[in-house]
Design an enzyme around this catalytic site. Sequence first.
Site: not given
Ligand code: NAP
Length: 321
Positions: A233, A262, A281
């Site tokens: 984000r 955005e 995005h």
């Molecule tokens: P996910 O599986 O929940 O992965 C997020 C990772 O971030 C987890 O490994 C988590 O591990 C880590 N994390 C969370 N809080 C943290 C912190 N404070 N410090 C360090 N690490 C932290 O989610 P995902 O499915 O991969 O998606 C991730 C994000 O990508 C989404 O939330 C979304 O905002 C973004 N996204 C963007 C697009 C786009 O169109 N550009 C598309 C899809 C998703 P821990 O809990 O162990 O810290």
Amino acid sequence: MKKIVAWKSLPEDVLAYLQQHAEVVQVDPAQHDAFVAALKDADGGIGSSVKITSAMLEGANRLKALSTISVGFDQFDVADLTRRGIVLAHTPDVLTESTADTVFSLILASARRVVELAEWVKAGQWKQSLGPAHFGVDVQGKTLGIVGMGRIGGAVARRAALGFNMKVLYTNRSANAQAEQAYGARRVELAELLATADFVCLQVPLTPETKHMIGAAQLKSMKKSAILINASRGATVDEQALIEALQNGTIHGAGLDVFETEPLPADSPLLKMANVVALPHIGSATHETRHAMARNAAENLVAVLEGTLATNIVNREVLKT
Ligand code: NAP
């Protein structure tokens, strides 16, 4: 019959599926008052890309479920939804691979100057064979630092380690054993990742803890040759600090799918920088994936209303009350 408010247009078959279970009212989120009025007697809601505030839910006493067509849920006040007894569902997994493809296209495009040089060719500038002024940098064999090794981070790590022979470092609050075993990923402190990685790739959710987690100090601690990739984000990066770092040569370049505002304002300095690849995005924006996300969100919503949803629930604690 139950009533569902949709604030995003849905594929025909997904709309037909919802209509088998409820009356579906489609609203234009830009018509704010009509949108809020429609929520007042709705049982469920489905949509994406719109901030749903607490004020918008005042008096929406029938509302039992909101279903976002996204994995990220930073557009919602989850604690407030939980207080109100509203289940929030999201769409993890179905978008993981296409978003990882977007991340990798940003890595390749930034390193190999694909967008800049393609525009240069179209502008009729290619008049002789190229010299160092147009060379990029290698991707294969380099070190990739993934900040947030979750579902998408893991899919990026797979591409990097197995496809591009890259070394993978990562930070997370908890270890990701699968990524360590399958891709040789090594969990390090953020400071080590920033100081070592050739590509720093953000894939954390936007939370109060991750907001501006990459600011001036973090950018300064990166290699001068490093490229920052952000498809998480926009607000995980302090965009003003990034602009200054790119202008001052603190880092080499950036590949960005997301921005603090955005659509990106037309006067953003990022748009004028040759060392920036800016995308609108498009993380999950393929026909197949967006359809799968809409379908998944619709199924989540119906299942919550029928009391059968077991996965994809953001605030599971609601179901315990
Ligand atoms: P996910 O599986 O929940 O992965 C997020 C990772 O971030 C987890 O490994 C988590 O591990 C880590 N994390 C969370 N809080 C943290 C912190 N404070 N410090 C360090 N690490 C932290 O989610 P995902 O499915 O991969 O998606 C991730 C994000 O990508 C989404 O939330 C979304 O905002 C973004 N996204 C963007 C697009 C786009 O169109 N550009 C598309 C899809 C998703 P821990 O809990 O162990 O810290």
